[in-house]
Design a protein around this motif. Structure first.
Motif, PDB file in Angstrom:
ATOM      1  N   TRP A 480       0.756  -1.154  -0.064  1.00 14.83           N
ATOM      2  CA  TRP A 480       0.049   0.063  -0.251  1.00 14.83           C
ATOM      3  C   TRP A 480       0.625   1.532  -0.371  1.00 14.83           C
ATOM      4  O   TRP A 480       1.789   1.388   0.055  1.00 14.83           O
ATOM      5  N   HIS A 481       0.095   2.265  -0.521  1.00 16.51           N
ATOM      6  CA  HIS A 481       1.049   3.839  -0.823  1.00 16.51           C
ATOM      7  C   HIS A 481      -0.110   4.623  -0.659  1.00 16.51           C
ATOM      8  O   HIS A 481      -1.429   3.989  -0.763  1.00 16.51           O
ATOM      9  N   GLY A 528      -5.409  -2.279  -7.201  1.00 12.17           N
ATOM     10  CA  GLY A 528      -6.566  -1.248  -6.535  1.00 12.17           C
ATOM     11  C   GLY A 528      -6.305  -0.279  -6.110  1.00 12.17           C
ATOM     12  O   GLY A 528      -5.250   0.094  -5.786  1.00 12.17           O
ATOM     13  N   VAL A 529      -7.341  -0.016  -5.975  1.00 11.98           N
ATOM     14  CA  VAL A 529      -7.814   1.841  -5.554  1.00 11.98           C
ATOM     15  C   VAL A 529      -8.506   2.199  -4.452  1.00 11.98           C
ATOM     16  O   VAL A 529      -9.724   1.056  -4.436  1.00 11.98           O
ATOM     17  N   TYR A 530      -8.367   2.541  -3.623  1.00 13.30           N
ATOM     18  CA  TYR A 530      -8.857   2.309  -2.080  1.00 13.30           C
ATOM     19  C   TYR A 530      -9.302   3.601  -2.250  1.00 13.30           C
ATOM     20  O   TYR A 530      -8.958   4.742  -1.453  1.00 13.30           O
ATOM     21  N   SER A 572      -5.874   8.861  -1.535  1.00  8.61           N
ATOM     22  CA  SER A 572      -6.073   7.741  -1.917  1.00  8.61           C
ATOM     23  C   SER A 572      -5.199   6.352  -1.768  1.00  8.61           C
ATOM     24  O   SER A 572      -4.239   7.024  -1.341  1.00  8.61           O
ATOM     25  N   GLY A 573      -6.275   5.429  -1.338  1.00  6.17           N
ATOM     26  CA  GLY A 573      -5.423   4.827  -1.292  1.00  6.17           C
ATOM     27  C   GLY A 573      -4.576   3.284  -2.477  1.00  6.17           C
ATOM     28  O   GLY A 573      -5.734   3.017  -2.796  1.00  6.17           O
ATOM     29  N   LYS A 591      -6.038  -1.933   4.942  1.00  6.52           N
ATOM     30  CA  LYS A 591      -5.890  -0.748   4.217  1.00  6.52           C
ATOM     31  C   LYS A 591      -5.913   0.889   5.049  1.00  6.52           C
ATOM     32  O   LYS A 591      -6.420   0.408   5.943  1.00  6.52           O
ATOM     33  N   PRO A 592      -5.431   1.580   4.638  1.00  2.00           N
ATOM     34  CA  PRO A 592      -4.992   2.594   5.229  1.00  2.00           C
ATOM     35  C   PRO A 592      -6.200   3.651   5.632  1.00  2.00           C
ATOM     36  O   PRO A 592      -7.276   3.374   4.875  1.00  2.00           O
ATOM     37  N   ILE A 593      -5.442   4.403   6.680  1.00  2.00           N
ATOM     38  CA  ILE A 593      -7.058   4.947   7.072  1.00  2.00           C
ATOM     39  C   ILE A 593      -6.834   6.844   6.811  1.00  2.00           C
ATOM     40  O   ILE A 593      -4.907   7.154   7.521  1.00  2.00           O
ATOM     41  N   VAL A 594      -7.965   7.378   6.769  1.00  7.42           N
ATOM     42  CA  VAL A 594      -7.468   8.973   6.816  1.00  7.42           C
ATOM     43  C   VAL A 594      -8.299   9.338   7.567  1.00  7.42           C
ATOM     44  O   VAL A 594      -9.708   9.330   7.494  1.00  7.42           O
ATOM     45  N   GLU A 595      -8.581  10.400   8.150  1.00  2.49           N
ATOM     46  CA  GLU A 595      -8.920  10.747   9.593  1.00  2.49           C
ATOM     47  C   GLU A 595      -8.788  12.709   9.161  1.00  2.49           C
ATOM     48  O   GLU A 595      -7.654  13.719   8.931  1.00  2.49           O
TER      49      GLU A 595
END
Length: 620
Positions: A480-481, A528-530, A572-573, A591-595
Motif C-alpha cells: 500500500w501507498h 487496486g485503489v481505495y 487515495s489508497g 487498508k490505510p486510514i485517513v482521518e
C-alpha cells in the motif's frame, strides 16, 4: 522457424562462463549479416523512421553493433561480422565510395555514432587501426576528425568528442586536447553529488547517468589513468558513490526499474556494472557485480524483444513503437551491447572465475536526493518501486510526463504512455493524477514548482493550468501507498487518480468493484485503489493496447470525482502486489486510514498498530 531457433538459443544461454558471454554476443549479432549493404558500410534493419535521415540511421545501425563487437575482438573473441565491419569502415570513410558516410553538420547524428569508432581505437587498436593501410587510416581519421569542428548538444554528447580524441591519442594521431579538457570540465557541471549526473544543465537524472556519463568516464579512467590520474581517480570515486544507490534499482531476479527515456537500450541498464569491472573498480565484491550483470542479461534475453528475423526490436519488454523516442531508428536498440564490455578482459581475469553472488542485504527504503525519489524494496515479492517527486524542467522528449512525472515507477507493473488524447482509455493514466475541464481531455503533471522529501513522504506542488494548483503528498510503501492531493482551482474540473497498470493475458483476469474501491487481479498480480477521502466513484479503466512498457494489455483501477471551483482535498489508497500467489492478502487486511480533523488531514496505517504516517495542516 529462424526466430524460434535464435531466440531459444540465446534465451537458453546460461551465461556462466566467458565462452557463454562470447556466444551470447554472436547469437545476438548473427541475424544482422543479411542486412549489411553491398559495400558493408550501412546496416538497414527496418523501415521505420527517426528524426535523422534514413542514410544516417543506417550508419547508426552499423556503429551501434561495434559497442559489443569491439570488446569481443579486443579480448580475443571471434565474430563473422568483424571482417564485414572492417570493409564497412574502409568504404564508409572513403569520400570516393558510393557508401561514404558523408560530412557532418553541427548537432548531427553522425557525431553520436563517431563515439563507437573512438571506443574501438581505444580498446582494439590492433584489430582496427592495425588492419588498415596508410590511406585507409587517414580516411578514418579525417572522417572522425569532423567532431573537432562541430558543435555538440550540451549533455552526454560531449563525451562523444572525448572518446574520439582519446582514440586518436591511443593510435598516435593528432588530437584536440584543449577541447577535450574543456568538454570534460563542462561535464563536471552536470555532476549533482552522490554519484549522480544530470543529462545537461538542470536536466533529468536517469539511465543516462550510468550508461553514458559513468560508462564513458570509467573507460576514460581505465585508459588515461597515467596521463590524467586526478580526473581518473575522481571518476572512479564518483562511480563507487553511484553504485551504492543504483544497486537499489535492480531486483533479486535481475530486472530493473523502467524509468525515463531511451528504455529501448534495454540491457544497457547493467552496462554501468560492466564498466566498473572493466575499470577495476570494486564498489561491491566482484561476484555481486557479476551477478547483477548476468541476471539482468538473462532476464532480458527471456523477454520477447526480438523481431521475427531475430534482430532486436524497438520497445521495452516487447516490440513497441508507441513508447519509443523520436531518435530511435531500427538500429538504435543495439546500444544495449555496451553491457558486453567485460569481453575485453583477459581470459585469466578474476571476473570469469568468481562465482555469482546475490544482491547484498539492502534497506527497505533508500532516499535518493538527486533523482528526487524514494526507492522502496519489497524483497518478498521481488518488487522495486521509486516514489518520485518529478522535475522542475522538462526535456521535451517523447512522453516526458509519462517517463519522468508519474508518482511511482515499478519493475513489476511498469508504466504507461498515452496512445492518444481522448479520454482515460487513450491517455493510460496509471500512477498519476489526471485533470480535465470536462471535455474528456486530460492534463497530468509535466513539471513541478517545488518539492521536498522527508522520511517516507514525497511532497510536490504543480500547476496543470495557471489558475489550478495541486499539492501532492505521497506516503511511500508497499504493497500500500497513500496519496493526498490538495487542489485549488478557479474552474470546474474532473479528477482521476490511477493505480498501477496490471498486465492481463488473453482476458484472464478478475475484478472487485464498488463505489469506494476497485481491484483487479491476474496471473501478474493485483492492483487496486481505495477512496480514503473526497472521491465519488471507483472505476476499472481498460487502456488502449501497447501503452504499457511491460505488458501489451493492461487494466488500471482508478478513482474519479467532479469538483466545482474552490479547494478540495482528495486521498487515495493505492495497492500493488505482484505475483499470482497471495497477491490479495494485504488488500483485505491492511487498508490505510485517513482521518479528517479540524484543520488537519491525518493518514494512518490500516493494520493493528494504526501508526501515524502523515499529518497535514489544511490551512497554512
Amino acid at each position: 522457424m529462424l526466430m524460434n531457433q535464435l531466440s531459444q538459443s540465446v534465451s537458453n544461454n546460461p551465461l556462466l562462463t566467458r565462452e557463454d558471454m562470447q556466444n551470447a554476443m554472436n547469437q545476438l549479432c548473427s541475424p544482422l549479416t543479411a542486412y549489411y549493404s553491398a559495400g558493408k558500410a550501412r546496416l538497414k534493419l527496418g523501415v521505420t523512421g527517426a528524426g535523422h535521415s534514413e542514410e544516417k540511421a543506417e550508419v547508426e545501425g552499423f556503429s551501434r553493433v561495434l559497442w559489443g563487437l569491439v570488446p569481443l575482438v579486443a579480448g580475443g573473441g571471434e565474430s563473422e561480422l568483424w571482417d564485414i565491419c572492417l570493409e564497412g569502415i574502409r568504404n564508409g570513410t572513403n569520400p570516393l565510395h558510393e557508401e561514404y558516410w558523408g560530412r557532418a553538420d553541427h548537432y548531427d547524428q553522425l557525431l553520436v555514432e563517431m563515439a563507437a569508432f573512438g571506443y574501438g581505437l581505444l580498446l582494439a587498436p590492433e584489430q582496427i587501426w592495425g588492419r588498415l593501410n596508410g590511406d585507409e587510416k587517414q580516411q578514418l581519421y579525417d572522417w572522425l576528425n569532423q567532431i573537432n569542428e562541430k558543435k555538440l548538444h550540451d549533455c552526454n554528447w560531449l563525451f562523444f568528442h572525448v572518446l574520439v580524441n582519446v582514440g586518436f591519442k591511443s593510435v598516435g594521431m593528432p588530437y584536440d586536447k584543449a577541447q577535450m579538457v574543456q568538454n570534460l570540465d563542462r561535464i563536471d557541471h552536470f555532476y549533482k553529488g552522490n554519484g549522480w549526473y544530470s543529462d545537461g544543465e538542470q536536466a533529468h537524472c536517469d539511465y543516462y547517468g550510468p550508461f553514458a556519463f559513468h560508462y564513458y568516464s570509467l573507460v576514460y579512467a581505465k585508459h588515461m589513468e597515467k596521463e590524467d590520474p586526478q580526473r581518473s581517480s575522481l571518476y572512479k570515486e564518483r562511480a563507487v558513490l553511484f553504485a551504492q544507490q543504483f544497486i537499489y534499482w535492480f531486483s533479486d531476479e535481475g530486472d530493473a526499474l523502467p524509468y525515463g527515456r531511451s528504455l529501448t537500450y534495454r540491457f544497457s541498464q547493467s552496462a554501468f556494472w560492466s564498466a566498473l569491472v572493466y575499470a577495476g573498480v570494486e564498489s561491491f565484491p566482484m561476484g555481486v557485480m557479476k551477478g547483477i550483470i548476468n541476471r539482468n542479461l538473462r532476464w532480458w534475453l527471456r523477454q520477447p524483444i526480438f523481431q521475427a528475423d531475430g534482430t532486436l526490436s524497438i520497445g521495452y519488454s516487447y516490440p513497441n513503437l508507441v513508447m519509443s523516442e523520436n531518435y530511435n531508428s531500427p538500429g538504435s536498440p543495439y546500444w544495449a551491447l555496451k553491457t558486453f564490455l567485460p569481453l575485453a578482459l583477459e581470459e585469466d581475469h578474476p571476473f570469469w572465475s568468481v562465482s555469482e553472488l546475490p544482491l547484498p542485504e539492502l534497506e527497505s527504503y533508500c532516499t535518493q536526493v538527486e533523482p528526487r525519489m524514494i526507492v522502496c524494496r519489497q524483497n518478498s515479492s521481488n518488487h522495486v518501486l521509486a516514489f518520485n517527486a518529478g522535475n522542475i524542467t522538462s526535456n521535451e522528449h517523447t512522453h516526458t510526463s509519462a517517463k519522468y512525472e508519474k508518482f511511482v515507477y515499478s519493475n513489476a507493473f511498469g508504466f504507461s504512455v498515452p496512445r492518444a488524447e481522448w479520454g482515460l482509455e487513450q491517455a493510460a493514466c496509471d500512477s498519476i493524477l489526471a485533470l480535465s475541464e470536462g471535455d474528456n481531455l486530460y492534463r497530468v503533471k509535466r513539471k513541478i514548482e517545488e518539492y521536498w522529501i522527508k522520511d517516507k513522504v514525497v511532497y510536490m506542488r504543480w500547476k496543470p493550468w495557471d489558475d489550478v494548483e495541486v499539492q501532492t503528498w505521497i506516503v511511500a510503501g508497499t504493497p500500500w501507498h497513500v496519496r493526498v492531493h490538495r487542489i485549488t482551482s478557479a474552474r470546474r474540473i474532473d479528477a482521476s487518480d490511477g493505480g498501477f497498470a496490471l498486465g492481463i493475458s488473453n482476458e484472464l483476469w478478475q475484478e472487485e468493484r464498488n463505489e469506494k474501491s476497485a481491484l483487479v487481479h491476474s496471473n501478474y498480480g493485483a492492483s487496486g485503489v481505495y477512496a480514503l477521502c473526497g472521491w465519488s466513484t471507483a472505476e476499472r479503466i481498460k487502456p488502449h493496447t501497447n501503452t504499457n512498457v511491460l505488458h501489451p494489455r493492461t487494466l488500471i483501477p482508478t478513482l474519479t470525482v467532479s469538483l466545482p471551483p474552490g479547494t478540495a482535498w482528495l486521498a487515495s489508497g493505492i495497492y500493488g502486489q505482484p505475483g499470482e500467489k497471495d497477491c490479495l492478502t494485504d488488500w483485505y487486511s491492511k487498508k490505510p486510514i485517513v482521518e479528517l480533523q479540524q484543520q488537519q488531514v491525518i493518514v494512518r496505517t490500516g493494520d493493528a498498530s494504526n501508526h501515524e504516517l502523515l499529518r497535514i495542516a489544511t490551512f497554512e
